[in-house]
Design a protein around this motif. Structure first.
Motif, PDB file in Angstrom:
ATOM      1  N   GLY A  63       1.063  -1.109   0.018  1.00  0.00           N
ATOM      2  CA  GLY A  63       0.080   0.093   0.025  1.00  0.00           C
ATOM      3  C   GLY A  63       0.786   1.253   0.030  1.00  0.00           C
ATOM      4  N   ALA A  64       0.367   2.323   0.089  1.00  0.00           N
ATOM      5  CA  ALA A  64       0.893   3.666  -0.011  1.00  0.00           C
ATOM      6  C   ALA A  64       1.861   3.767   1.097  1.00  0.00           C
ATOM      7  N   GLU A  65       1.713   3.150   2.372  1.00  0.00           N
ATOM      8  CA  GLU A  65       2.506   3.431   3.490  1.00  0.00           C
ATOM      9  C   GLU A  65       3.646   2.489   3.450  1.00  0.00           C
ATOM     10  N   ASP A  66       3.930   1.578   2.547  1.00  0.00           N
ATOM     11  CA  ASP A  66       4.765   0.473   2.570  1.00  0.00           C
ATOM     12  C   ASP A  66       5.972   1.304   1.930  1.00  0.00           C
ATOM     13  N   ARG A  67       7.053   1.459   2.438  1.00  0.00           N
ATOM     14  CA  ARG A  67       8.338   2.078   1.775  1.00  0.00           C
ATOM     15  C   ARG A  67       9.511   0.917   1.443  1.00  0.00           C
ATOM     16  N   THR A  68       9.097  -0.381   1.983  1.00  0.00           N
ATOM     17  CA  THR A  68      10.264  -1.139   1.642  1.00  0.00           C
ATOM     18  C   THR A  68       9.647  -2.615   1.196  1.00  0.00           C
ATOM     19  N   GLY A  69       9.907  -3.385   0.121  1.00  0.00           N
ATOM     20  CA  GLY A  69       9.546  -4.754  -0.240  1.00  0.00           C
ATOM     21  C   GLY A  69      10.444  -5.526  -0.230  1.00  0.00           C
ATOM     22  N   VAL A  70      10.643  -6.735   0.039  1.00  0.00           N
ATOM     23  CA  VAL A  70      11.456  -7.748   0.111  1.00  0.00           C
ATOM     24  C   VAL A  70      10.855  -8.845  -0.635  1.00  0.00           C
ATOM     25  N   ALA A  71      11.540  -9.397  -1.397  1.00  0.00           N
ATOM     26  CA  ALA A  71      10.994 -10.759  -2.252  1.00  0.00           C
ATOM     27  C   ALA A  71      12.225 -11.562  -2.709  1.00  0.00           C
ATOM     28  N   LEU A  72      11.773 -12.810  -3.229  1.00  0.00           N
ATOM     29  CA  LEU A  72      12.687 -13.876  -3.651  1.00  0.00           C
ATOM     30  C   LEU A  72      12.301 -13.814  -5.133  1.00  0.00           C
ATOM     31  N   ALA A  73      13.310 -13.497  -5.974  1.00  0.00           N
ATOM     32  CA  ALA A  73      13.384 -13.620  -7.424  1.00  0.00           C
ATOM     33  C   ALA A  73      13.028 -15.134  -7.745  1.00  0.00           C
TER      34      ALA A  73
END
Length: 222
Positions: free
Chosen positions: A115-125
C-alpha cells in the motif's frame, strides 16, 4: 458482452485447432523448442554472473553478493539503517525467505499487498536474466505483484543457482501445475522504474520502485 466474448474466443479456438492440433500444443508446452541463444550468455557460470552484475548496474540497480541466503536479513537491516527507515518490511511468503533469521537481524516482517504506506518490499526472485540484468517474478498469493511495483525500495534475494542466460531460459523456472496452468501474471523487472515522458528527462520511481537492490546469494551448501 458475453455473446461477443464467446464469439471471439470461438474464432481463436477454431483457428488454433486448425493450425496446431491440441496434442501438438501440449507437447510444445511440455518440451518447448530452444531458440537462438546469444554467444555472450553461452559461457561459464562465472562469466554469466559477471554479465548479470554489469547489465543490472547499467540499468541503475544496485548489486551486492553474500555467501549464503542466511546473510540476507543482515543485508536488509544494513540498507534500512543507511536510509533511516524503520526495521519493518513487507515481504513475500516463500518458505525459502521466511526461514531466514529475520528476528536475529532485528527485523519484523509483514505480508500481503503493498500500500501507499509501505516503503520497503523484500522478495525472492524466481530467476535472474544475465542478458539484461533483469529479474523474473510470478504472481501468487504468497508474492503479490504490488510488492514488486509499489514500494520505493525493492530488495530482492537472487540465489546464484537461479541465474539464467536469457529470458527464455528464465521462464523455465515458472511453476506449472499438472494440467499445465501458468501463474496469473509474470513480471520482468530491470532496474528502478523510470520515465522520460516529461521533457524527455529520465525520472526514476515514476510508476514503481525508486531503488532496486539485488542481493546475489551463493549456494547454501558451500
Amino acid at each position: 458482452m458475453s455473446f461477443a466474448r464467446d464469439r471471439i474466443l470461438g474464432e481463436i479456438r477454431k483457428r488454433t485447432e486448425k493450425n496446431e492440433p491440441p496434442s501438438r500444443l501440449r507437447a510444445r508446452l511440455k518440451d518447448p523448442p530452444v531458440h537462438t541463444i546469444p554467444a555472450r550468455v553461452r559461457r561459464g557460470e562465472a562469466e554469466r554472473l559477471s554479465l548479470f552484475v554489469r547489465m543490472a548496474e547499467l540499468a541503475k540497480a544496485e548489486v551486492v553478493r553474500i555467501k549464503t541466503p542466511a546473510a540476507f536479513p543482515e543485508e536488509v537491516r544494513r540498507l534500512l539503517a543507511e536510509r533511516g527507515l524503520p526495521p519493518e518490511v513487507l515481504a513475500s511468503r516463500e518458505p525459502a525467505l521466511l526461514g531466514l533469521p529475520w528476528a536475529a537481524a532485528g527485523l519484523r516482517l509483514r505480508h500481503g499487498r503493498a500500500g501507499a504506506e509501505d516503503r520497503t518490499g523484500v522478495a525472492l526472485a524466481l530467476a535472474g536474466v544475465a542478458e539484461t540484468g533483469g529479474l523474473l517474478f510470478a504472481a501468487s498469493p504468497a508474492s503479490p505483484m504490488t510488492l514488486h511495483l509499489l514500494c520505493d525500495l525493492h530488495v530482492v534475494l537472487l540465489p546464484e543457482e537461479r541465474l539464467c542466460g536469457t529470458a527464455e531460459e528464465a521462464f523455465h523456472f515458472l511453476s506449472r501445475s499438472a494440467d499445465g496452468a501458468l501463474p496469473s501474471a509474470v513480471t520482468l523487472v530491470t532496474g528502478p522504474s523510470r520515465t522520460a515522458d516529461i521533457e524527455q528527462r529520465i525520472a526514476l520511481g515514476a510508476h514503481g520502485p525508486r531503488e532496486v537492490h539485488i542481493v546475489l546469494a551463493g549456494r547454501a551448501a558451500r
